[in-house]
Design a protein around this motif. Structure first.
Motif, PDB file in Angstrom:
ATOM      1  N   VAL A 178     -68.456  -2.689 -67.365  1.00  0.00           N
ATOM      2  CA  VAL A 178     -68.440  -1.624 -66.373  1.00  0.00           C
ATOM      3  C   VAL A 178     -69.450  -1.940 -65.282  1.00  0.00           C
ATOM      4  O   VAL A 178     -70.439  -2.625 -65.524  1.00  0.00           O
ATOM      5  CB  VAL A 178     -68.730  -0.247 -67.010  1.00  0.00           C
ATOM      6  CG1 VAL A 178     -67.552   0.206 -67.860  1.00  0.00           C
ATOM      7  CG2 VAL A 178     -70.001  -0.265 -67.840  1.00  0.00           C
ATOM      8  N   GLN A 179     -69.178  -1.449 -64.096  1.00  0.00           N
ATOM      9  CA  GLN A 179     -70.046  -1.698 -62.952  1.00  0.00           C
ATOM     10  C   GLN A 179     -70.891  -0.471 -62.655  1.00  0.00           C
ATOM     11  O   GLN A 179     -70.635   0.625 -63.150  1.00  0.00           O
ATOM     12  CB  GLN A 179     -69.198  -2.056 -61.733  1.00  0.00           C
ATOM     13  CG  GLN A 179     -68.403  -3.320 -61.893  1.00  0.00           C
ATOM     14  CD  GLN A 179     -67.550  -3.611 -60.672  1.00  0.00           C
ATOM     15  OE1 GLN A 179     -67.797  -3.094 -59.591  1.00  0.00           O
ATOM     16  NE2 GLN A 179     -66.544  -4.439 -60.841  1.00  0.00           N
ATOM     17  N   ASN A 180     -71.895  -0.659 -61.812  1.00  0.00           N
ATOM     18  CA  ASN A 180     -72.793   0.406 -61.411  1.00  0.00           C
ATOM     19  C   ASN A 180     -72.008   1.648 -60.986  1.00  0.00           C
ATOM     20  O   ASN A 180     -71.111   1.571 -60.148  1.00  0.00           O
ATOM     21  CB  ASN A 180     -73.675  -0.079 -60.258  1.00  0.00           C
ATOM     22  CG  ASN A 180     -74.729   0.934 -59.890  1.00  0.00           C
ATOM     23  OD1 ASN A 180     -75.275   1.607 -60.748  1.00  0.00           O
ATOM     24  ND2 ASN A 180     -75.006   1.046 -58.612  1.00  0.00           N
ATOM     25  N   GLY A 181     -72.333   2.787 -61.607  1.00  0.00           N
ATOM     26  CA  GLY A 181     -71.682   4.052 -61.265  1.00  0.00           C
ATOM     27  C   GLY A 181     -70.465   4.394 -62.097  1.00  0.00           C
ATOM     28  O   GLY A 181     -70.028   5.542 -62.096  1.00  0.00           O
ATOM     29  N   HIS A 182     -69.886   3.432 -62.807  1.00  0.00           N
ATOM     30  CA  HIS A 182     -68.755   3.743 -63.678  1.00  0.00           C
ATOM     31  C   HIS A 182     -69.250   4.611 -64.835  1.00  0.00           C
ATOM     32  O   HIS A 182     -70.350   4.402 -65.352  1.00  0.00           O
ATOM     33  CB  HIS A 182     -68.126   2.479 -64.246  1.00  0.00           C
ATOM     34  CG  HIS A 182     -67.389   1.673 -63.234  1.00  0.00           C
ATOM     35  ND1 HIS A 182     -66.672   0.548 -63.558  1.00  0.00           N
ATOM     36  CD2 HIS A 182     -67.242   1.815 -61.890  1.00  0.00           C
ATOM     37  CE1 HIS A 182     -66.117   0.033 -62.474  1.00  0.00           C
ATOM     38  NE2 HIS A 182     -66.452   0.788 -61.450  1.00  0.00           N
TER      39      HIS A 182
END
Length: 93
Positions: free
Chosen positions: A65-69
């Motif tokens: 997952v990426q930043n903010g997910h």
């Protein structure tokens, strides 16, 4: 019931395990999904969990997952699940 945010990524993170257990007095259905800020991406949708049942959502897979997910879980019955997540934080910058 409303979805609960279980984890919000603060970088590139890897979710290596999601364990969901029915703690209610009857069978329930659960959704586990990742919201990427615009879309809900379902890992399981409407999965039935019998009384006392448990679900290992990823099996032997992993999810990056990426930043903010945000990882979210919702049951069709309020206060009916326990969720345990194993994750590796900050795999890449």
């Amino acid at each position: 019931a409303s979805p609960s945010t279980i984890l919000t990524a603060d970088s590139y993170d890897t979710i290596v395990g999601i364990h969901v257990t029915n703690i209610h007095t009857s069978a329930i259905n659960v959704d586990v999904y990742i919201n990427d800020g615009a879309n809900d991406i379902y890992l399981v949708n409407g999965a039935p969990l019998p009384l006392g049942g448990a679900l290992q959502v990823l099996g032997t897979g992993k999810v990056v997952v990426q930043n903010g997910h945000a990882l979210k879980v919702v049951s069709d019955t309020a206060s009916s699940v326990d969720v345990w997540v194993s994750a590796v934080d900050d795999i890449s910058t």
